[in-house]
Design a protein around this motif. Structure first.
Motif: not given
Length: 415
Positions: A141-145, A101-108, A64-71, A112-113
């Motif tokens: 979420a409309g994302w790809g895989v 603490d990471l939820a807001p950036i994940i939701e954003l 989760w941390i790595c994904r949040a930092r990437a976003y 937006r990405l």
């Protein structure tokens, strides 16, 4: 920092980004996010970082941390919404709650990405249900895989169609061995999948013009490697004119294999004794050739998973990425190496006898429904259909994967 717990508590992970480029034009289509631990620490490289987090029981949190930092890095750099951000995810993390603490950036990021979630094929053999759920969440979420490292493990090819990735990433080792027979088999299987699905083929590890030329011969239209750029902070990219496409996802399937196949193929009747040679033939297909297939079977009840059947399945499981047996009274692992699922008395699968084989270049399914006879076992009658239609077989197989529980000792490590 004193230990891995400090690293995780302080979210001390940084992200570098490597460009993904259109091979024919060199245009940047997106970036892959690559996580790093604290500089000059024992955990700077991702392998050491994830190994330490796994040992500490905090691997999902690190994911989760790595994904949040990437976003966060992409949002801070105001990444053009037409560009695609590739982010690795371990499916095991999808079943754990996001740290608050990471939820807001994940939701954003969801809003937006434009993200492609990268997963490795080995995850489906550990937790098919979890991986399919993680992929469904990404697509919701409309994302790809993307399926990563294809070709690194010979077993990956049989698993590819179940994941139905938008992007297939050829392992960099293939570029270094273009004349190897294994490379030829991988390239052929990936090309067949891409042609049928519309997926993008991406070649990793392109460092030289020679690598670029080889990637073209392998059907890759997108490339990644030092030839296009090394991992670095995100640059400002203006005038984006191309976007990496996504393909339509497979539809959710709640029908049984018999219902799926019988809707498209002729159905006839036979006794169990008459169907046995067909069933054994499909099992034999799972042992024929050098490319291990997936084998999924429904036995109605555990008593039909006989000791002789168990021995045959054990031999197949020793060389296959996924072998599973489903039936009332079966455990999560009826024998070592074979996945299991216990069916409830009211489960529609309780009335079916199915044998499904899916390999890189062949597929077959025998699907049969019990007519409820009460006489001798070998004289029990079934309605049945047999198909070698690859798309239909995969659809039938996919309907079973969500029923399988995780393997007992998953060892999912980052690529």
């Amino acid at each position: 920092m004193r230990d891995i717990h400090n690293v995780l508590d302080q979210r001390a992970v940084t992200t570098l980004f490597q460009p993904l480029a259109e091979i024919s034009t060199g245009r940047v289509l997106g970036y892959e996010a690559l996580s790093r631990g604290p500089a000059d620490s024992p955990w700077e490289q991702p392998g050491a970082l994830f190994a330490a987090a796994h040992e500490a029981g905090r691997e999902s949190e690190l994911d989760w941390i790595c994904r949040a930092r990437a976003y966060e890095g992409a949002l801070t750099a105001d990444l053009d919404p037409a560009l695609t951000l590739f982010v690795n995810m371990e499916p095991s993390a999808a079943g754990t709650p996001c740290p608050l603490d990471l939820a807001p950036i994940i939701e954003l990021a969801r809003h937006r990405l434009r993200v492609v979630t990268e997963m490795t094929e080995r995850a489906i053999a550990v937790d098919p249900s979890g991986l399919l759920s993680a992929m469904a969440a990404a697509r919701a979420a409309g994302w790809g895989v993307a399926l990563d490292d294809v070709g690194a493990d010979p077993m990956s090819l049989a698993l590819m169609p179940f994941l139905h990735p938008d992007v297939v990433k050829l392992d960099m080792g293939l570029l270094r061995a273009p004349g190897d027979p294994h490379t030829a088999r991988v390239v052929a299987a990936v090309a067949a999948y891409a042609e049928a699905s519309g997926a993008v083929v991406l070649a990793e590890g392109i460092e030289t013009p020679e690598h670029l030329a080889i990637a073209r011969t392998m059907g890759a239209t997108v490339g990644q490697g030092w030839h296009f750029g090394r991992p670095a902070p995100l640059p400002v990219v203006a005038g984006v004119t191309a976007t990496l496409p996504f393909i339509p996802p497979p539809r959710p399937e709640d029908r049984t294999p018999f219902a799926i196949v019988a809707a498209c193929r002729p159905v006839t009747r036979a006794t169990k004794a008459q169907l046995m040679p067909m069933s054994r033939h499909l099992e034999a297909l799972a042992l024929d050739g050098g490319e291990p297939p997936v084998l999924l079977a429904c036995f109605q009840d555990a008593r039909h998973f006989t000791s002789a059947t168990a021995r045959r399945f054990a031999v197949i499981a020793a060389h296959s990425p996924l072998v599973a047996a489903l039936g009332t009274g079966l455990t999560d692992e009826p024998i070592p190496g074979v996945r299991g699922a216990c069916l409830g008395d009211d489960d529609a699968l309780r009335g079916e006898w199915n044998v499904i084989v899916v390999g890189p270049h062949r597929a077959a399914a025998l699907v049969a429904r019990d007519l409820g006879d009460t006489g001798p076992d070998r004289e029990r009658r079934f309605e049945f259909a047999l198909t070698h239609d690859r798309a239909l077989v995969i659809e039938a197989a996919r309907s079973l994967l969500g029923r399988l529980a995780p393997a007992r000792s998953p060892e999912l490590q980052p690529a």
